[in-house]
Design a protein around this motif. Structure first.
Motif, PDB file in Angstrom:
ATOM      1  N   SER A 222      29.424  44.444  25.883  1.00  4.87           N
ATOM      2  CA  SER A 222      29.773  44.762  25.118  1.00  4.87           C
ATOM      3  C   SER A 222      28.781  45.751  23.441  1.00  4.87           C
ATOM      4  N   PHE A 223      29.672  45.706  22.692  1.00  3.32           N
ATOM      5  CA  PHE A 223      28.360  46.164  21.442  1.00  3.32           C
ATOM      6  C   PHE A 223      27.506  45.361  20.612  1.00  3.32           C
ATOM      7  N   ALA A 224      28.169  44.267  21.174  1.00  8.98           N
ATOM      8  CA  ALA A 224      26.615  43.511  19.732  1.00  8.98           C
ATOM      9  C   ALA A 224      25.688  43.398  21.641  1.00  8.98           C
ATOM     10  N   ARG A 225      25.616  43.209  22.988  1.00 10.80           N
ATOM     11  CA  ARG A 225      24.915  43.743  23.879  1.00 10.80           C
ATOM     12  C   ARG A 225      23.995  44.741  24.086  1.00 10.80           C
ATOM     13  N   ALA A 226      24.902  45.883  23.535  1.00 10.32           N
ATOM     14  CA  ALA A 226      24.111  47.005  23.287  1.00 10.32           C
ATOM     15  C   ALA A 226      23.067  47.250  22.062  1.00 10.32           C
ATOM     16  N   GLN A 227      23.685  46.561  21.112  1.00  6.35           N
ATOM     17  CA  GLN A 227      23.020  46.382  20.290  1.00  6.35           C
ATOM     18  C   GLN A 227      21.464  46.248  20.278  1.00  6.35           C
ATOM     19  N   ALA A 228      21.749  44.892  21.040  1.00  6.83           N
ATOM     20  CA  ALA A 228      20.315  43.915  21.729  1.00  6.83           C
ATOM     21  C   ALA A 228      19.657  45.189  22.266  1.00  6.83           C
ATOM     22  N   ARG A 229      20.030  45.545  22.844  1.00  4.73           N
ATOM     23  CA  ARG A 229      19.804  46.430  23.473  1.00  4.73           C
ATOM     24  C   ARG A 229      18.903  47.646  23.511  1.00  4.73           C
ATOM     25  N   LEU A 230      19.519  48.184  22.740  1.00  7.74           N
ATOM     26  CA  LEU A 230      18.658  49.736  21.433  1.00  7.74           C
ATOM     27  C   LEU A 230      17.469  48.913  20.358  1.00  7.74           C
ATOM     28  N   VAL A 231      17.468  46.968  20.346  1.00  7.61           N
ATOM     29  CA  VAL A 231      16.595  46.533  19.713  1.00  7.61           C
ATOM     30  C   VAL A 231      15.433  46.740  20.784  1.00  7.61           C
ATOM     31  N   ALA A 232      15.716  45.916  22.684  1.00 10.28           N
ATOM     32  CA  ALA A 232      14.731  46.064  23.649  1.00 10.28           C
ATOM     33  C   ALA A 232      14.207  47.335  23.727  1.00 10.28           C
ATOM     34  N   LEU A 233      14.921  48.342  23.904  1.00 11.69           N
ATOM     35  CA  LEU A 233      14.425  49.452  24.040  1.00 11.69           C
ATOM     36  C   LEU A 233      12.763  50.288  23.226  1.00 11.69           C
ATOM     37  N   ALA A 234      12.954  49.964  21.747  1.00 10.12           N
ATOM     38  CA  ALA A 234      12.313  50.653  20.485  1.00 10.12           C
ATOM     39  C   ALA A 234      11.751  49.389  20.815  1.00 10.12           C
ATOM     40  N   GLN A 235      11.427  48.335  20.804  1.00 11.87           N
ATOM     41  CA  GLN A 235       9.977  47.516  21.087  1.00 11.87           C
ATOM     42  C   GLN A 235       9.395  47.740  22.283  1.00 11.87           C
ATOM     43  N   ARG A 236       9.910  48.695  23.606  1.00 13.05           N
ATOM     44  CA  ARG A 236       9.232  48.130  25.083  1.00 13.05           C
ATOM     45  C   ARG A 236       8.547  49.655  24.721  1.00 13.05           C
ATOM     46  N   ASP A 237       9.333  51.157  24.217  1.00 13.50           N
ATOM     47  CA  ASP A 237       8.441  52.259  23.735  1.00 13.50           C
ATOM     48  C   ASP A 237       7.852  52.370  22.957  1.00 13.50           C
ATOM     49  N   ALA A 238       7.480  51.345  21.552  1.00 17.69           N
ATOM     50  CA  ALA A 238       6.459  50.747  20.624  1.00 17.69           C
ATOM     51  C   ALA A 238       5.154  50.307  21.568  1.00 17.69           C
ATOM     52  N   LEU A 239       5.738  49.877  22.065  1.00 19.02           N
ATOM     53  CA  LEU A 239       4.300  49.243  22.573  1.00 19.02           C
ATOM     54  C   LEU A 239       3.562  50.057  23.505  1.00 19.02           C
ATOM     55  N   ARG A 240       4.367  50.405  24.165  1.00 14.92           N
ATOM     56  CA  ARG A 240       4.659  51.600  25.542  1.00 14.92           C
ATOM     57  C   ARG A 240       3.374  52.132  25.305  1.00 14.92           C
ATOM     58  N   ALA A 241       3.552  52.751  24.105  1.00 15.44           N
ATOM     59  CA  ALA A 241       2.266  53.926  22.532  1.00 15.44           C
ATOM     60  C   ALA A 241       1.494  53.630  23.037  1.00 15.44           C
ATOM     61  N   GLN A 242       0.623  54.398  22.846  1.00 17.37           N
ATOM     62  CA  GLN A 242      -1.399  54.757  22.714  1.00 17.37           C
ATOM     63  C   GLN A 242      -0.893  55.312  21.006  1.00 17.37           C
ATOM     64  N   GLY A 243      -0.983  53.828  19.906  1.00 18.67           N
ATOM     65  CA  GLY A 243      -0.833  54.095  18.606  1.00 18.67           C
ATOM     66  C   GLY A 243      -0.081  52.802  18.594  1.00 18.67           C
ATOM     67  N   PRO A 244       0.435  53.469  16.807  1.00 15.89           N
ATOM     68  CA  PRO A 244       1.022  53.491  16.384  1.00 15.89           C
ATOM     69  C   PRO A 244       2.254  53.794  16.424  1.00 15.89           C
ATOM     70  N   VAL A 245       3.206  54.134  15.721  1.00 18.18           N
ATOM     71  CA  VAL A 245       4.610  55.198  15.518  1.00 18.18           C
ATOM     72  C   VAL A 245       5.738  54.366  14.236  1.00 18.18           C
ATOM     73  N   ARG A 246       6.251  55.400  14.520  1.00 17.06           N
ATOM     74  CA  ARG A 246       7.162  55.400  13.434  1.00 17.06           C
ATOM     75  C   ARG A 246       8.305  55.509  14.269  1.00 17.06           C
ATOM     76  N   ILE A 247       9.287  54.132  13.261  1.00 24.41           N
ATOM     77  CA  ILE A 247      10.762  54.361  14.555  1.00 24.41           C
ATOM     78  C   ILE A 247      12.059  54.031  12.911  1.00 24.41           C
ATOM     79  N   GLY A 248      12.587  55.106  13.728  1.00 27.29           N
ATOM     80  CA  GLY A 248      14.181  55.109  12.826  1.00 27.29           C
ATOM     81  C   GLY A 248      15.274  54.696  13.463  1.00 27.29           C
ATOM     82  N   VAL A 249      16.216  54.120  12.392  1.00 27.35           N
ATOM     83  CA  VAL A 249      17.591  53.570  12.732  1.00 27.35           C
ATOM     84  C   VAL A 249      18.352  54.544  12.513  1.00 27.35           C
ATOM     85  N   MET A 250      19.657  54.770  13.939  1.00 27.77           N
ATOM     86  CA  MET A 250      20.522  55.945  12.723  1.00 27.77           C
ATOM     87  C   MET A 250      21.814  55.168  12.520  1.00 27.77           C
TER      88      MET A 250
END
Length: 312
Positions: A222-250
């Motif tokens: 479902s698209f609601a689940r897809a939206q939730a996964r977008l958030v989770a994937l971005a959170q994962r990448d932000a936490l994996r980064a070695q330092g602060p990150v910039r985040i954008g939404v399109m």
């Protein structure tokens, strides 16, 4: 288009440039409209962004978003075309006439468009040296790299450093949730089999850019689940980064949902979360209602090594 203040990069450039010296050369920068750049950066000195036209039912519409929205809503044929080499020729000549001694031309992945190829054709006859960079990505990952190049150039970075920063665009991740695969199928970006499979099972896929091409990452139902996964994937990448990150939404035609995602991702970002409407060239393939997220390291890889120095 929103939307929020552009994400600050926080002064890493002076620290990086201090031991290396500043460039006195005047360097032009060229890019394309697939980069999803904030409007305020389009007025940068010695910078030209070439538009990638959309074609609705064989009529060239430039970058007319209204014509695109109407064409998509009516189920018309929507395609895109690369800028002609002549447009690059004129852009390079314009920058040279303005006093630029060299030019760096940064474009969306050759796996998605022939834009970089057109740039290379024009570079061969340009009045000043032109370095063409295939960013191997698109949208905000490409835009973040271009923004870094513009900032580095303003701080006095030489051409070799700008090339390194531009080539680091692949360190920026991106994920898209599309409400339907039909638009991507009609545009030749996925196979007809994948489109039918997605429609029958009500799949709302998460797509990314891997090795310069579109790749499916997950298949929420479902698209609601897809939206939730977008958030989770971005959170994962932000936490994996070695330092602060910039985040954008399109988004394209989904501003309210884009704000919801930005609010959820704000605690993970260095500074405000940037929200941008997808440019027409990308929305033509993703369709109305698409959502995307991008995560970019605040400190580019180039900070850790000088041009020509091999990475460990």
């Amino acid at each position: 288009m929103n939307e929020r203040a552009k994400s600050p990069r926080g002064g890493w450039l002076p620290k990086w440039l201090a031991p290396r010296g500043l460039s006195r050369a005047r360097i032009g920068v060229v890019s394309d409209s697939a980069s999803c750049l904030p409007a305020q950066l389009l007025d940068s000195e010695d910078f030209i962004q070439l538009g990638i036209p959309i074609i609705v039912d064989d009529d060239v519409q430039g970058e007319d978003v209204n014509a695109l929205m109407m064409g998509l809503a009516m189920g018309k044929s929507v395609k895109t075309s690369r800028p002609a080499p002549g447009e690059f020729t004129r852009a390079y000549a314009q920058l040279a006439a303005a006093g630029c001694e060299s030019i760096i031309s940064i474009h969306l992945s050759t796996g998605l468009s022939g834009t970089a190829d057109a740039a290379r054709l024009a570079a061969g006859s340009a009045p000043v040296p032109v370095t063409v960079i295939d960013s191997k990505t698109v949208a905000m990952p490409q835009g973040f790299a271009i923004a870094d190049v513009l900032e580095a150039r303003a701080a006095g970075a030489p051409l070799a450093m700008l090339e390194q920063i531009a080539s680091g665009a692949t360190a920026n991740t991106v994920y898209f949730a599309v409400p339907s695969l039909d638009t991507l199928r009609r545009g030749g970006r996925i196979s007809a089999v994948s489109s039918v499979f997605g429609s029958l099972l009500n799949v709302k896929p998460i797509l990314s850019i891997l090795d310069g091409a579109i790749a499916p990452i997950e298949k929420p139902r479902s698209f609601a689940r897809a939206q939730a996964r977008l958030v989770a994937l971005a959170q994962r990448d932000a936490l994996r980064a070695q330092g602060p990150v910039r985040i954008g939404v399109m988004h394209f035609g989904a501003l309210e949902l884009a704000h919801e995602i930005a609010d959820e991702l704000h605690p993970y970002a260095h500074g405000p979360v940037l929200i941008e409407s997808l440019p027409a060239v990308l929305a033509a393939h993703t369709g109305i209602g698409v959502l995307g997220v991008s995560v970019a390291p605040l400190y580019p890889q180039a900070e850790a090594q000088q041009p020509g120095q091999a990475a460990n």
